[in-house]
Scaffold this active site. Structure first.
Site, PDB file in Angstrom:
ATOM      1  N   ASN A 155      -7.257  -5.891  27.869  1.00 13.28           N
ATOM      2  CA  ASN A 155      -8.327  -6.847  27.580  1.00 13.28           C
ATOM      3  C   ASN A 155      -7.827  -8.272  27.319  1.00 13.28           C
ATOM      4  OD1 ASN A 155      -7.169  -5.968  25.238  1.00 13.28           O
ATOM      5  ND2 ASN A 155      -9.070  -5.800  24.092  1.00 13.28           N
ATOM      6  N   GLU A 252      -1.609  -1.351  17.047  1.00 10.26           N
ATOM      7  CA  GLU A 252      -2.911  -2.047  17.055  1.00 10.26           C
ATOM      8  C   GLU A 252      -3.835  -1.214  17.925  1.00 10.26           C
ATOM      9  OE1 GLU A 252      -3.900  -4.409  15.334  1.00 10.26           O
ATOM     10  OE2 GLU A 252      -2.085  -5.374  14.614  1.00 10.26           O
ATOM     11  N   CYS A 286     -11.185  -4.805  20.670  1.00  3.04           N
ATOM     12  CA  CYS A 286     -10.904  -3.681  19.767  1.00  3.04           C
ATOM     13  C   CYS A 286     -11.649  -3.788  18.436  1.00  3.04           C
ATOM     14  CB  CYS A 286      -9.417  -3.616  19.501  1.00  3.04           C
ATOM     15  SG  CYS A 286      -8.763  -5.191  18.959  1.00  3.04           S
ATOM     16  N   GLU A 460      -0.345  -7.757  12.818  1.00  2.23           N
ATOM     17  CA  GLU A 460       0.136  -8.806  13.707  1.00  2.23           C
ATOM     18  C   GLU A 460      -0.268 -10.149  13.110  1.00  2.23           C
ATOM     19  OE1 GLU A 460      -1.217  -7.365  17.748  1.00  2.23           O
ATOM     20  OE2 GLU A 460       0.958  -7.214  17.977  1.00  2.23           O
TER      21      GLU A 460
HETATM   22  P1  NDP Z   1      -4.454   2.861  26.394  1.00  2.00           P
HETATM   23  O1  NDP Z   1      -4.176   3.485  25.088  1.00  2.00           O
HETATM   24  O2  NDP Z   1      -4.942   3.701  27.505  1.00  2.00           O
HETATM   25  O3  NDP Z   1      -3.146   2.140  26.942  1.00  2.00           O
HETATM   26  C1  NDP Z   1      -2.443   1.156  26.183  1.00  2.00           C
HETATM   27  C2  NDP Z   1      -1.078   0.925  26.797  1.00  2.00           C
HETATM   28  O4  NDP Z   1      -0.231   2.057  26.554  1.00  2.00           O
HETATM   29  C3  NDP Z   1      -1.105   0.752  28.312  1.00  2.00           C
HETATM   30  O5  NDP Z   1      -0.131  -0.212  28.682  1.00  2.00           O
HETATM   31  C4  NDP Z   1      -0.735   2.134  28.795  1.00  2.00           C
HETATM   32  O6  NDP Z   1      -0.223   2.119  30.103  1.00  2.00           O
HETATM   33  C5  NDP Z   1       0.307   2.539  27.775  1.00  2.00           C
HETATM   34  N1  NDP Z   1       0.525   3.968  27.623  1.00  2.00           N
HETATM   35  C6  NDP Z   1      -0.312   4.995  27.918  1.00  2.00           C
HETATM   36  N2  NDP Z   1       0.260   6.180  27.584  1.00  2.00           N
HETATM   37  C7  NDP Z   1       1.475   5.906  27.059  1.00  2.00           C
HETATM   38  C8  NDP Z   1       2.531   6.706  26.498  1.00  2.00           C
HETATM   39  N3  NDP Z   1       2.444   8.033  26.423  1.00  2.00           N
HETATM   40  N4  NDP Z   1       3.627   6.073  26.037  1.00  2.00           N
HETATM   41  C9  NDP Z   1       3.725   4.726  26.080  1.00  2.00           C
HETATM   42  N5  NDP Z   1       2.769   3.930  26.598  1.00  2.00           N
HETATM   43  C10 NDP Z   1       1.649   4.500  27.073  1.00  2.00           C
HETATM   44  O7  NDP Z   1      -5.455   1.666  26.088  1.00  2.00           O
HETATM   45  P2  NDP Z   1      -6.220   0.727  27.102  1.00  2.00           P
HETATM   46  O8  NDP Z   1      -5.241  -0.041  27.926  1.00  2.00           O
HETATM   47  O9  NDP Z   1      -7.273   1.526  27.769  1.00  2.00           O
HETATM   48  O10 NDP Z   1      -6.889  -0.333  26.090  1.00  2.00           O
HETATM   49  C11 NDP Z   1      -8.048  -0.093  25.384  1.00  2.00           C
HETATM   50  C12 NDP Z   1      -7.737   0.342  23.957  1.00  2.00           C
HETATM   51  O11 NDP Z   1      -6.910  -0.617  23.319  1.00  2.00           O
HETATM   52  C13 NDP Z   1      -8.978   0.446  23.100  1.00  2.00           C
HETATM   53  O12 NDP Z   1      -8.935   1.605  22.310  1.00  2.00           O
HETATM   54  C14 NDP Z   1      -8.888  -0.780  22.212  1.00  2.00           C
HETATM   55  O13 NDP Z   1      -9.576  -0.655  21.014  1.00  2.00           O
HETATM   56  C15 NDP Z   1      -7.421  -0.927  22.036  1.00  2.00           C
HETATM   57  N6  NDP Z   1      -7.100  -2.299  21.664  1.00  2.00           N
HETATM   58  C16 NDP Z   1      -6.666  -2.563  20.381  1.00  2.00           C
HETATM   59  C17 NDP Z   1      -6.420  -3.859  19.975  1.00  2.00           C
HETATM   60  C18 NDP Z   1      -5.926  -4.166  18.589  1.00  2.00           C
HETATM   61  O14 NDP Z   1      -5.359  -5.228  18.391  1.00  2.00           O
HETATM   62  N7  NDP Z   1      -6.101  -3.293  17.606  1.00  2.00           N
HETATM   63  C19 NDP Z   1      -6.628  -4.996  20.882  1.00  2.00           C
HETATM   64  C20 NDP Z   1      -7.031  -4.595  22.201  1.00  2.00           C
HETATM   65  C21 NDP Z   1      -7.279  -3.291  22.560  1.00  2.00           C
HETATM   66  P3  NDP Z   1      -1.218   2.219  31.359  1.00  2.00           P
HETATM   67  O15 NDP Z   1      -2.463   1.469  31.036  1.00  2.00           O
HETATM   68  O16 NDP Z   1      -0.446   1.572  32.434  1.00  2.00           O
HETATM   69  O17 NDP Z   1      -1.471   3.673  31.527  1.00  2.00           O
END
Ligand code: NDP
Length: 486
Positions: A155, A252, A286, A460
């Site tokens: 995002n 996060e 998020c 953060e």
């Molecule tokens: P995901 O949890 O699907 O993915 C996050 C990242 O982790 C991606 O780069 C993903 O790779 C990677 N990833 C997935 N599986 C693994 C693993 N087993 N080991 C290491 N890395 C892994 O989240 P989304 O990208 O769908 O983002 C949405 C989510 O993020 C929502 O829940 C949102 O609330 C949260 N979010 C939190 C924020 C905060 O600051 N608290 C801010 C923004 C979003 P890939 O996508 O390439 O599979």
């Protein structure tokens, strides 16, 4: 395509672009049209190894520089980002689909704020002197951790790359950053700009890939710390993998945050707060306040003003500065949101406005307003990560506080009221890391940001982030002969 979105190569390692076509192809799609605008390759094991090796070697030189020197480079990078804000915003819009009216003020600018803020702090990071009996004393050294891994969500690709990179680098660490496969383009620009600003090669590396690449970074013994922005299920996996090697973590994660509107609130202000809490970035934030608890006395007025103001949203070409709502970032996310809207209707929520997919290319859905939502409904319990606002009724403060906190998440929470005492009492009672009074969803770099409960570990931004990217070494100095019992 008037703007060249294809990067020079997929990865940025050791100060330069690097390609390895043996990795799986990742197509980058412009969410507004569904067109493929670039292709990158996922990192192969050889690329992962090269990035970590480079970051490991670079750490010695980078950590040995003075904080002031490191900070100067970060602040120079901030200046370059601001100078290029227009082009970086266009790229962010292509990567995510978010409208230019947002990306020009919330992405590269927020990244630049982080580089400037932590660049400013870098020279001021010191230890302590602790006097003891007999002239002995202890001093502490604030030391870097080593190689840090950053893993991002889709995002805020520029912002996340900087919110993790800036404090890590300020403390003398080096970083390997893996963007989400959905938005791989923007972090490469951050790496490029840092090198242009004078960062030694290997200090900030970017490699592409899916979760498996992230997982291989997390378990590598060369890595000292992992900072993830992502969902709670991914967070649990990454935290567990990091814990096996006792690595430091920042998590996060997601949320299902409450936003409480009392009868005495300024209604236009509360409606604005709820709009910012649900529809910014097409709801893909998020910290969104997606459970909007409205006190019964103003419920109908709130709903009618909200529906009217939603009618003023401009859904359309994200490159047009008048547009206020863009598409979802991916087809997958669009389908998830459509599924939740159907579930809301099926479980008896009242659909007041929106709810339909737009009949055009790309991943478009109308901003959606549900009323009469109850705590047990799926749309009130699970993170949707899309433009779906649920209004729940309440009568008393005691009742709403119990319900607001009845969730495993604890990222953010907000209250709108004219009663000063109640506002502070309510935020003190929230089980959430980031709270708002009479506003919502602001995240200035000076303030800590992060979640309680399942929404995260660590913070953060702000001075707090320094504690999560450094550790303290204690040095006991004796000014007296050393004595022993025998
Ligand atoms: P995901 O949890 O699907 O993915 C996050 C990242 O982790 C991606 O780069 C993903 O790779 C990677 N990833 C997935 N599986 C693994 C693993 N087993 N080991 C290491 N890395 C892994 O989240 P989304 O990208 O769908 O983002 C949405 C989510 O993020 C929502 O829940 C949102 O609330 C949260 N979010 C939190 C924020 C905060 O600051 N608290 C801010 C923004 C979003 P890939 O996508 O390439 O599979």
């Amino acid at each position: 395509m008037p703007y060249d979105t294809q990067p020079i190569a997929s990865h940025f390692i050791d100060g330069e672009y690097v390609e390895d076509t043996a990795g799986d192809v990742i197509e980058v799609i412009y969410p507004a049209t569904g067109e493929v605008i670039a292709k990158v390759h996922a990192a192969t094991p050889a690329i992962v190894d090269r990035a970590l090796a480079s970051a490991k070697v670079a750490h010695a030189e980078w950590a040995a520089m003075s904080g002031t020197e490191r900070g100067r480079i970060l602040r120079r990078a901030a200046d370059i980002m601001r100078e290029r804000n227009h082009d970086l915003s266009i790229l962010e819009t292509y990567d995510t689909g978010k409208p230019m009216s947002e990306t020009t003020i919330a992405d590269a600018t927020s990244g630049a704020d982080a580089l400037e803020y932590f660049g400013g702090l870098a020279g001021a990071l010191t230890g302590e002197h602790i006097p003891l009996a007999g002239g002995d004393f202890v001093y502490t050294r604030r030391e870097s951790l080593g190689v840090c891994v950053g893993i991002g969500a889709w995002n805020y690709p520029t912002q996340i790359a900087c919110w993790k990179g800036a404090p890590a680098l300020a403390c003398g660490n080096t970083m390997v950053f893996k963007p989400s496969e959905v938005t791989p383009l923007c972090a490469l620009k951050v790496a490029e700009i840092l090198v242009e600003a004078g960062a030694p090669k290997g200090v900030y590396n970017v490699i592409q890939g899916m979760g498996a690449v992230g997982a291989s970074l997390v378990t590598d013994p060369r890595v000292a710390k992992v900072s993830l922005t992502g969902s709670v299920p991914t967070g649990k996996k990454v935290y567990a993998a990091a814990a096996a090697e006792m690595k430091h973590v920042t998590m996060e994660l997601g949320g299902k945050s409450p936003l409480i509107v009392f009868d005495d609130a300024d209604i236009e202000s509360a409606v604005s707060g709820a709009i910012n809490a649900n529809f910014y970035s097409t709801g893909q934030v998020c910290s969104n306040g997606t459970r909007v608890f409205v006190q019964k006395g103003i419920k109908e007025k709130f709903l009618s003003r909200m529906a009217e103001r939603m009618g003023d949203a401009v859904i359309g070409d994200p490159m047009d500065m008048e547009t206020t709502i863009g598409p979802m970032a991916s087809d997958r996310q669009l389908q998830i949101v459509e599924g939740y809207i159907a579930k809301g209707i099926e479980e008896g929520a009242r659909l007041v406005k929106g709810g339909k997919r737009l009949d055009k290319d790309g991943y478009w859905i109308e901003p959606t307003l549900f009323a009469d939502v109850t705590d047990d409904m799926t749309i009130a319990r699970e993170e949707i990560f899309g433009p779906v606002l649920s209004v729940l009724d309440f009568e008393t403060e005691g009742d709403v506080m119990t319900r607001a906190n009845a969730t495993d998440f604890g990222l953010a929470a907000g209250v709108f009221t004219a009663d000063l005492t109640r506002a502070h009492r309510v935020v003190a009672g929230f089980e959430a890391g980031t709270c708002y009074i009479n506003t919502y969803n602001l995240a200035p770099v000076e303030a800590p940001f992060g979640g309680s409960k399942a929404s995260g570990v660590g913070r953060e931004n702000s001075k707090e982030a320094i504690n999560h990217y450094s550790e303290v070494k204690t040095v006991y100095v004796s000014m007296n002969p050393c004595e022993a019992p025998f």
